[in-house]
Scaffold this active site. Structure first.
Site, PDB file in Angstrom:
ATOM      1  N   ASP A  59      53.497  16.883  46.191  1.00 28.92           N
ATOM      2  CA  ASP A  59      52.433  16.580  45.229  1.00 28.92           C
ATOM      3  C   ASP A  59      52.809  15.364  44.393  1.00 28.92           C
ATOM      4  OD1 ASP A  59      54.385  17.783  43.727  1.00 28.92           O
ATOM      5  OD2 ASP A  59      53.088  19.325  42.855  1.00 28.92           O
ATOM      6  N   SER A  60      54.003  14.785  44.670  1.00 27.97           N
ATOM      7  CA  SER A  60      54.343  13.472  44.097  1.00 27.97           C
ATOM      8  C   SER A  60      53.365  12.416  44.596  1.00 27.97           C
ATOM      9  CB  SER A  60      55.779  13.083  44.458  1.00 27.97           C
ATOM     10  OG  SER A  60      56.011  13.259  45.841  1.00 27.97           O
ATOM     11  N   ASP A  98      53.172  20.758  49.682  1.00 22.29           N
ATOM     12  CA  ASP A  98      53.176  21.371  48.344  1.00 22.29           C
ATOM     13  C   ASP A  98      51.844  22.039  48.050  1.00 22.29           C
ATOM     14  OD1 ASP A  98      55.595  21.111  46.965  1.00 22.29           O
ATOM     15  OD2 ASP A  98      55.207  19.003  46.486  1.00 22.29           O
ATOM     16  N   LYS A 128      55.210  24.696  50.163  1.00 24.69           N
ATOM     17  CA  LYS A 128      56.234  24.769  49.107  1.00 24.69           C
ATOM     18  C   LYS A 128      55.554  25.135  47.797  1.00 24.69           C
ATOM     19  CE  LYS A 128      58.537  20.942  47.496  1.00 24.69           C
ATOM     20  NZ  LYS A 128      58.166  20.890  46.062  1.00 24.69           N
ATOM     21  N   GLU A 130      56.464  25.893  43.487  1.00 23.00           N
ATOM     22  CA  GLU A 130      57.445  25.761  42.407  1.00 23.00           C
ATOM     23  C   GLU A 130      57.543  27.076  41.640  1.00 23.00           C
ATOM     24  OE1 GLU A 130      56.550  22.388  39.912  1.00 23.00           O
ATOM     25  OE2 GLU A 130      56.609  20.982  41.604  1.00 23.00           O
ATOM     26  N   GLU A 197      66.066  20.713  42.242  1.00 20.58           N
ATOM     27  CA  GLU A 197      65.803  19.376  41.694  1.00 20.58           C
ATOM     28  C   GLU A 197      66.495  19.182  40.354  1.00 20.58           C
ATOM     29  OE1 GLU A 197      61.737  18.046  41.851  1.00 20.58           O
ATOM     30  OE2 GLU A 197      62.151  16.285  40.610  1.00 20.58           O
TER      31      GLU A 197
HETATM   32  O1  KIV Z   1      56.524  16.418  45.318  1.00 18.78           O
HETATM   33  C1  KIV Z   1      57.650  16.042  45.666  1.00 18.78           C
HETATM   34  O2  KIV Z   1      57.867  14.886  46.064  1.00 18.78           O
HETATM   35  C2  KIV Z   1      58.754  16.991  45.581  1.00 18.78           C
HETATM   36  C3  KIV Z   1      60.129  16.477  45.847  1.00 18.78           C
HETATM   37  C4  KIV Z   1      60.619  15.672  44.721  1.00 18.78           C
HETATM   38  C5  KIV Z   1      61.059  17.559  46.195  1.00 18.78           C
HETATM   39  O3  KIV Z   1      58.539  18.119  45.297  1.00 18.78           O
END
Ligand code: KIV
Length: 279
Positions: A59-60, A98, A128, A130, A197
């Site tokens: 989600d980055s 994510d 994924k 969190e 992280e």
């Molecule tokens: O969203 C992302 O890029 C991440 C990584 C930093 C692990 O969760």
């Protein structure tokens, strides 16, 4: 539709897809897992050809693709769009997506529905989430539906307004103990791996040694079972972002800037296209 040059038809070679089972074996054999983020088809193709083991549709994307300050605004539909391109480009890598902020925190049914949408509509191989013990019920429910889940502990950017800063997490004893408990809870719930992280390297080592599933570190030292970076940071596309944990392997920002300046110069000087570049 782009026209291919000459006779560029791709040869369909047999490639063995990375699975959660292979990632588990890598932990036990001591082979480190190389993971990178990807958000589109072209980049996924290159990273996959290079041999990356896991591609994370992070989600980055909210930051590096859409220009938002945080990861919070990106939607489930937008994550699915990014994931579709990455899946088309990845022939060998295991593709994890994510679950974005707001698509799973409500309850475990909502989490399952979001995970199912990602799997059905993008063809990804896992999701994924969190969080620790508070999301364990959702993790169990998603895994029960046959969807592999990766956990994410330490600095969890979807909670940035709770933390208030992007500094290293779990430096104090209380937070470190909670992280260890969370890691065990995620393993118990059935996660196949956990991202750690921005936590102290010593704590990441302890957690990695205590788990039988792989840990993937970002700013968590050398003793994690694998490493992940945001690809835009790794290839130097992100201007002015240089945290201590980041090793920048290219400076694409400068490269693209210079190439673009040359292109503009050539167009203005009527040097592009030349005789050989026209029909
Ligand atoms: O969203 C992302 O890029 C991440 C990584 C930093 C692990 O969760």
């Amino acid at each position: 539709m782009r026209v291919q040059n000459d006779s560029a038809m791709s040869v369909n070679k047999e490639v063995k897809r990375i699975t959660t089972h292979i990632l588990q074996e890598m932990k036990h054999s001591g082979e480190k897992i190389a993971m990178l983020t990807a958000y589109d088809y072209s980049m996924a193709t290159i990273l996959d050809d290079a041999g990356v083991d896991v591609l994370l549709v992070g989600d980055s994307a909210s930051n590096v693709m859409a220009g938002h300050e945080t990861t919070l605004p990106i939607t489930l539909d937008q994550m699915i769009y990014h994931a579709q391109g990455v899946v088309r480009g990845a022939k060998r890598a295991f593709v994890v997506v994510d679950l974005p902020f707001g698509s799973y925190q409500g309850n475990s049914k909502e989490a399952l529905n979001s995970a199912i949408r990602i799997m059905k509509e993008s063809g990804a191989h896992g999701v994924k989430l969190e969080g620790g013990t508070e999301i364990a019920e959702s993790v169990v429910r998603i895994i029960t539906a046959g969807i592999p889940v990766m956990g994410h502990l330490g600095l969890t950017p979807q909670s940035i307004y709770k933390f208030g800063t992007y500094t290293v997490r779990a430096k104090g004893e209380e937070e470190a103990e909670k992280l260890k408990t969370d890691a065990l809870a995620l393993q118990e719930a059935g996660c196949f791996a956990i991202v750690l992280e921005k936590i102290p390297a010593k704590l990441a080592r302890e957690v990695s040694e205590s788990l039988h599933i792989p840990t993937i570190g970002i700013g968590a030292g050398t003793d994690c079972d694998g490493q992940v970076l945001v690809v835009n940071d790794m290839i130097g596309l992100t201007k002015g972002f240089k945290p201590r944990f980041l090793r920048q392997y290219l400076n694409l920002y400068e490269g693209i800037l210079e190439a673009t300046q040359s292109y503009i110069k050539d167009v203005k000087a009527k040097d592009f296209p030349n005789e050989k570049e026209q029909y």
